[in-house]
Design an enzyme around this catalytic site. Structure first.
Site, PDB file in Angstrom:
ATOM      1  N   ASP A   1     113.560  81.745  85.473  1.00 25.06           N
ATOM      2  CA  ASP A   1     112.308  81.497  86.209  1.00 25.06           C
ATOM      3  C   ASP A   1     112.640  81.648  87.692  1.00 25.06           C
ATOM      4  O   ASP A   1     112.761  80.663  88.420  1.00 25.06           O
ATOM      5  CB  ASP A   1     111.789  80.097  85.879  1.00 25.06           C
ATOM      6  CG  ASP A   1     111.522  79.944  84.395  1.00 25.06           C
ATOM      7  OD1 ASP A   1     110.422  80.266  83.951  1.00 25.06           O
ATOM      8  OD2 ASP A   1     112.445  79.533  83.649  1.00 25.06           O
TER       9      ASP A   1
ATOM     10  N   GLY B   1     120.039  78.785  76.616  1.00 22.70           N
ATOM     11  CA  GLY B   1     119.797  78.844  78.064  1.00 22.70           C
ATOM     12  C   GLY B   1     119.852  77.449  78.674  1.00 22.70           C
ATOM     13  O   GLY B   1     120.522  77.218  79.694  1.00 22.70           O
ATOM     14  N   HIS B   2     119.188  76.511  78.006  1.00 28.67           N
ATOM     15  CA  HIS B   2     119.226  75.119  78.483  1.00 28.67           C
ATOM     16  C   HIS B   2     120.655  74.575  78.399  1.00 28.67           C
ATOM     17  O   HIS B   2     121.119  73.858  79.301  1.00 28.67           O
ATOM     18  CB  HIS B   2     118.319  74.232  77.627  1.00 28.67           C
ATOM     19  CG  HIS B   2     116.872  74.604  77.653  1.00 28.67           C
ATOM     20  ND1 HIS B   2     116.220  75.138  76.573  1.00 28.67           N
ATOM     21  CD2 HIS B   2     115.935  74.508  78.642  1.00 28.67           C
ATOM     22  CE1 HIS B   2     114.942  75.355  76.878  1.00 28.67           C
ATOM     23  NE2 HIS B   2     114.749  74.985  78.118  1.00 28.67           N
TER      24      HIS B   2
ATOM     25  N   MET C   1     111.381  71.398  79.378  1.00 27.20           N
ATOM     26  CA  MET C   1     110.206  71.068  78.576  1.00 27.20           C
ATOM     27  C   MET C   1     110.610  70.969  77.101  1.00 27.20           C
ATOM     28  O   MET C   1     109.759  71.086  76.212  1.00 27.20           O
ATOM     29  CB  MET C   1     109.110  72.122  78.768  1.00 27.20           C
ATOM     30  CG  MET C   1     108.617  72.172  80.216  1.00 27.20           C
ATOM     31  SD  MET C   1     106.933  72.791  80.394  1.00 27.20           S
ATOM     32  CE  MET C   1     107.107  74.445  79.785  1.00 27.20           C
TER      33      MET C   1
ATOM     34  N   LEU D   1     114.917  73.126  73.100  1.00 26.48           N
ATOM     35  CA  LEU D   1     116.144  73.539  73.786  1.00 26.48           C
ATOM     36  C   LEU D   1     116.835  74.701  73.071  1.00 26.48           C
ATOM     37  O   LEU D   1     116.899  74.756  71.852  1.00 26.48           O
ATOM     38  CB  LEU D   1     117.102  72.346  73.890  1.00 26.48           C
ATOM     39  CG  LEU D   1     116.529  71.127  74.625  1.00 26.48           C
ATOM     40  CD1 LEU D   1     117.565  69.994  74.661  1.00 26.48           C
ATOM     41  CD2 LEU D   1     116.082  71.478  76.046  1.00 26.48           C
TER      42      LEU D   1
HETATM   43  P1  AMP Z   1     111.855  75.208  80.340  1.00 27.55           P
HETATM   44  O1  AMP Z   1     112.215  74.213  79.291  1.00 27.55           O
HETATM   45  O2  AMP Z   1     111.425  76.525  79.797  1.00 27.55           O
HETATM   46  O3  AMP Z   1     110.910  74.647  81.379  1.00 27.55           O
HETATM   47  O4  AMP Z   1     113.188  75.527  81.122  1.00 27.55           O
HETATM   48  C1  AMP Z   1     113.973  74.511  81.668  1.00 27.55           C
HETATM   49  C2  AMP Z   1     115.025  75.131  82.537  1.00 27.55           C
HETATM   50  O5  AMP Z   1     115.839  76.009  81.750  1.00 27.55           O
HETATM   51  C3  AMP Z   1     114.440  75.986  83.667  1.00 27.55           C
HETATM   52  O6  AMP Z   1     115.203  75.773  84.839  1.00 27.55           O
HETATM   53  C4  AMP Z   1     114.616  77.389  83.151  1.00 27.55           C
HETATM   54  O7  AMP Z   1     114.734  78.365  84.165  1.00 27.55           O
HETATM   55  C5  AMP Z   1     115.912  77.262  82.378  1.00 27.55           C
HETATM   56  N1  AMP Z   1     116.028  78.336  81.393  1.00 27.55           N
HETATM   57  C6  AMP Z   1     115.144  78.654  80.420  1.00 27.55           C
HETATM   58  N2  AMP Z   1     115.557  79.741  79.737  1.00 27.55           N
HETATM   59  C7  AMP Z   1     116.719  80.125  80.298  1.00 27.55           C
HETATM   60  C8  AMP Z   1     117.645  81.192  80.048  1.00 27.55           C
HETATM   61  N3  AMP Z   1     117.448  82.089  79.095  1.00 27.55           N
HETATM   62  N4  AMP Z   1     118.743  81.269  80.829  1.00 27.55           N
HETATM   63  C9  AMP Z   1     118.956  80.368  81.823  1.00 27.55           C
HETATM   64  N5  AMP Z   1     118.130  79.345  82.103  1.00 27.55           N
HETATM   65  C10 AMP Z   1     117.026  79.227  81.362  1.00 27.55           C
END
Ligand code: AMP
Length: 283
Positions: free
Chosen positions: A155, A40-41, A34, A37
């Site tokens: 998640d 983690g991303h 989403m 970034l």
């Molecule tokens: P989001 O943009 O929050 O929807 O996350 C996109 C992807 O990044 C999802 O698969 C999340 O699980 C992963 N993600 C978000 N934060 C982290 C993190 N701290 N460590 C690993 N993966 C993450």
């Protein structure tokens, strides 16, 4: 300066760009995000690079996974910074549709899943959430037809839900889960961490610290119920309002009563002020 990746915003330009990538027999990794970034991303992108020859990243703040009272309107949107990070990471293609492109006026189709999506964790507190996630991720898979797709263990329930859906619908995509990336003090990285005040940010690592201690105590044979009750109290005493703190089977997400029922995953969701944080850890 690294070259910016191609950005496509319509299904027809996406199809054309993917056709070009596939013409060179590329294997394609999709990393759905989403935006906003963070490291983690970027960890997902690095793992994608190791496993596939081309990386497609989607950036789409998906309205259907937010309830009306949630933060869809204020969710951080940092497009320029995101694009610079994607260029550094040598991403090949960015799929960045707007809401009307993903959900045309009379859109009337939803993917609804059971099993891990009804485990009584996130679904209990965000009943709309997985319907939105599976519909958009299913659609992303159909649009991009990736060989692999990478999701964060951050998640954790979502990872299990998407894995189940991909298998059940024979979508031909291998789902890969990536360990949680944390700040130095243990707080799991999240786009929502910017909502935290200085005081809340100082308290936030309590979640990880407490889960880590609980996991250690469980490994050392302490009684599960006592450990969980003690940890929940520590989290609430720090100023969190707990949605849940649970020990579940790491694969099926069913409740467990002893670590002998394992492998075990501890999962937590808690609010500090108005910000809701989630985290989890293996025992
Ligand atoms: P989001 O943009 O929050 O929807 O996350 C996109 C992807 O990044 C999802 O698969 C999340 O699980 C992963 N993600 C978000 N934060 C982290 C993190 N701290 N460590 C690993 N993966 C993450």
């Amino acid at each position: 300066m690294p070259t910016a990746p191609a950005v496509v915003r319509t299904p027809s330009s996406l199809r054309l760009a993917l056709k070009r990538l596939r013409a060179r027999r590329a294997t394609i990794a999709l990393v759905p995000t989403m935006g906003a970034l963070h490291e983690g991303h970027l960890a997902l992108l690095r793992q994608a690079k190791r496993r596939a020859s081309r990386i497609v990243v989607s950036i789409f703040v998906n309205p259907t996974q937010f309830a009306p009272h949630e933060d869809f309107g204020s969710y951080p949107r940092t497009w320029k910074a995101d694009l610079a990070k994607l260029a550094d990471a040598k991403v090949d293609l960015v799929w960045h549709p707007d809401v009307r492109t993903m959900y045309p006026q009379d859109f009337a189709t939803r993917i609804l899943t059971e099993g891990p999506a009804t485990a009584g964790l996130e679904d209990r507190f965000r009943p709309h959430f997985f319907g939105g996630v599976t519909t958009v991720v299913g659609k992303l898979f159909i649009q991009c037809r990736p060989d692999i797709a990478l999701f964060g263990q951050k998640d954790y329930q979502q990872l299990k839900v998407v894995t189940r859906m991909a298998a059940d619908l024979d979508l031909g995509v291998k789902i890969i889960g990536i360990p949680i990336v944390r700040e130095r003090d243990g707080l799991a990285m999240s786009s929502r961490n910017i909502y935290l005040s200085i005081e809340q940010r100082a308290v936030a690592p309590t979640l990880y610290r407490t889960m880590k201690k609980a996991a250690e105590q469980l490994r050392n044979g302490k009684d599960l119920e006592a450990v969980m009750a003690d940890a929940a109290e520590t989290i609430e005493d720090a100023g969190f309002s707990l949605d849940y703190f649970e020990a579940r089977h790491a694969e099926t997400l069913s409740p467990i009563h002893s670590i002998k029922d394992g492998p075990v995953r501890l999962l937590v969701a808690a609010k500090i002020g108005t910000t809701r944080l989630i985290d989890n850890i293996g025992v």
